[in-house]
Write a protein that holds these residues in place. Structure first.
Motif, short mmCIF file in Angstrom:
data_model
loop_
_atom_site.label_atom_id
_atom_site.label_comp_id
_atom_site.label_asym_id
_atom_site.label_seq_id
_atom_site.Cartn_x
_atom_site.Cartn_y
_atom_site.Cartn_z
N CYS A 34 -25.78 -13.24 2.71
CA CYS A 34 -25.34 -11.63 3.45
C CYS A 34 -24.13 -11.43 2.41
O CYS A 34 -23.71 -10.51 2.11
CB CYS A 34 -25.11 -11.97 4.91
N ALA A 35 -23.18 -12.48 2.47
CA ALA A 35 -21.67 -12.29 1.60
C ALA A 35 -22.08 -11.79 0.08
O ALA A 35 -21.33 -10.82 -0.25
CB ALA A 35 -21.03 -13.39 1.85
N ARG A 36 -23.00 -12.42 -0.67
CA ARG A 36 -23.17 -12.18 -1.80
C ARG A 36 -23.77 -10.59 -2.08
O ARG A 36 -23.50 -10.04 -3.04
CB ARG A 36 -24.00 -13.36 -2.53
N VAL A 37 -24.56 -10.17 -1.01
CA VAL A 37 -25.42 -9.02 -0.96
C VAL A 37 -23.89 -7.93 -0.73
O VAL A 37 -24.14 -7.08 -1.27
CB VAL A 37 -26.45 -8.93 0.16
N GLN A 38 -23.28 -8.47 0.24
CA GLN A 38 -22.22 -7.34 0.49
C GLN A 38 -21.34 -7.26 -0.77
O GLN A 38 -20.71 -6.06 -0.85
CB GLN A 38 -21.52 -8.01 1.66
N MET A 39 -21.20 -8.15 -1.60
CA MET A 39 -20.39 -7.85 -2.78
C MET A 39 -21.06 -7.02 -3.65
O MET A 39 -20.15 -6.39 -4.34
CB MET A 39 -20.12 -9.11 -3.48
N THR A 40 -22.02 -6.87 -3.51
CA THR A 40 -22.88 -5.59 -4.51
C THR A 40 -22.80 -4.27 -3.93
O THR A 40 -23.20 -3.25 -4.59
CB THR A 40 -24.20 -5.92 -5.03
N SER A 41 -22.42 -4.30 -2.87
CA SER A 41 -22.39 -2.90 -2.12
C SER A 41 -21.09 -2.08 -2.38
O SER A 41 -20.12 -2.45 -2.64
CB SER A 41 -22.33 -3.18 -0.44
N GLY A 42 -21.53 -0.63 -2.33
CA GLY A 42 -20.44 0.22 -2.82
C GLY A 42 -19.31 0.21 -1.75
O GLY A 42 -19.68 0.04 -0.56
#
Length: 398
Positions: A34-42
């Protein structure tokens, strides 16, 4: 002896300087994913994962993941064209005019394309005006370009005119900020009943402010579409045979804003084989001619726009599309990139298509001159290929 322990993982993210708990998990792998996905979020600036372990009444917190999202600086935006045609505004109201919006569309093309908005949306949105102001150099460059244009044509002093224009934009920004605070108290925009919308707006703010508030609420309605083509579709749906002239005039202006984007016009034309055929298709829709059955079909949206133009209901759309033709003719792009030798033949074919039933050419004398210049350049190219450079050079003086 010490009792059963429990473990949980908490994902926290920072946006605009504020930390919030994004999610909680019982598995570390799920939390890290989840943390890694959040890093790609605007908009995400930083991400942390904490491990919480409780044992015998004690709570232990351990930081197991911490990343800061790299800041990617956008390249400075550049002006998209010249300030040609910029009217001499004597007050902030002049910035809302159709003529001013045409120039805004050209100068601020990069900014408008980035946020997929029209000049009308820009002028009525404090959020976008603030973003434009934060660009700094882009707005300043646009104001300088207009000031120089006014100086060249009307003798203004550039520094003083630029300061005056900056003052006008500050007023427009203040109005947009005030409208943003006021909007929720104003009558909602009802796309299915524009007359009722107008009556409610007039009752709330008076006739003098009707158009500004109507357009402000209309731009809020357009925010549901994330593309200029989608906004054009939405605007077309607002028009029917019974549309009142004042509504039609306002909607026509915003539709013309969308057509100021070259990408939108390309999408409307479809997969045309070359520039000449694209301009022919555009002329056919403006003049109400049946499209060539053997040609590439254009978008249904263009047919709807063309029908309104032919019936004289959208003069602003017509003006923008005719200007698009004029601009293309004056450009350096060959009428067929794959076969530049066909330039003369295509120019003759195009000249026929650009004329209406009375023999008048779309774009007037400027289009005539542009086609003539194209033919001269074509002849020069042929002469130079044959080594006759002197004759080619003399053609430039004709």
């Amino acid at each position: 002896m010490f009792g059963k322990s429990s473990t949980a993982f908490e994902v926290q993210v920072r946006r605009e300087g504020r930390w919030v708990i994004e999610a909680s998990f019982f598995e570390e792998a799920s939390a890290l994913s989840c943390a890694r996905v959040q890093m790609t979020s605007g908009g995400v600036e930083e991400v942390k994962v904490f491990k919480h372990r409780s044992l015998a009444g004690l709570s232990l917190e351990t930081l197991v993941f911490h990343k800061t999202v790299p800041v990617v600086k956008d390249k400075p935006m550049l002006l998209g064209g010249t300030a040609e045609g910029a009217p001499v505004c004597t007050g902030p109201d002049g910035l809302y005019s159709f003529e001013s919006r045409v120039v805004i569309n050209r100068l601020l093309r990069a900014f408008l394309d980035k946020f997929r908005i029209t000049p009308t949306e820009l002028l009525h949105s404090f959020t976008y005006l603030r973003k434009l102001d934060e660009q700094g150099i882009l707005l300043g460059a646009a104001l300088q370009a207009v000031a120089r244009h006014h100086a060249d044509l009307h003798g203004f002093a550039v520094p003083a005119r630029a300061r005056e224009l900056r003052g006008f934009t500050d007023v427009v920004m203040t109005r947009a900020r005030d409208f943003q605070a006021e909007r929720k108290r104003l009558p909602a925009f009802d796309p299915k009943d524009l007359p009722a919308t107008s009556r409610a707006i007039e009752l709330a703010v008076g006739e003098a402010r009707h158009d500004a508030v109507f357009l402000g609420q209309l731009t809020h309605h357009l925010a549901d579409r994330n593309s200029l083509g989608g906004k054009l579709d939405l605007l077309l749906d607002l028009i029917d045979d019974d549309s009142e002239p004042r509504h039609l005039a306002l909607i026509d202006g915003v539709m013309a804003d969308t057509l100021g984007s070259a990408d939108v016009v390309k999408d409307l034309l479809g997969a045309q084989p070359n520039l000449a055929m694209g301009l022919c298709v555009l002329a056919d829709h403006i003049l109400g001619r049946d499209p060539d059955p053997k040609g590439e079909p254009a978008s249904a949206l263009l047919a709807r726009v063309g029908d309104l133009i032919v019936h004289g209901r959208t003069p602003c759309c017509r003006a923008v599309l005719v200007d698009r033709i004029r601009h293309a003719l004056n450009g350096a792009q060959p009428l067929d990139r794959r076969d530049p030798k066909k330039e003369a033949l295509l120019a003759d074919h195009l000249a026929t298509h650009l004329r209406d039933g009375q023999g008048r050419m779309l774009g007037g004398p400027d289009s005539e001159k542009a086609l003539a210049r194209r033919l001269i350049r074509h002849r020069q190219t042929i002469l130079r290929e044959q080594g006759m450079h002197d004759i080619a050079d003399r053609l430039s003086g004709r």
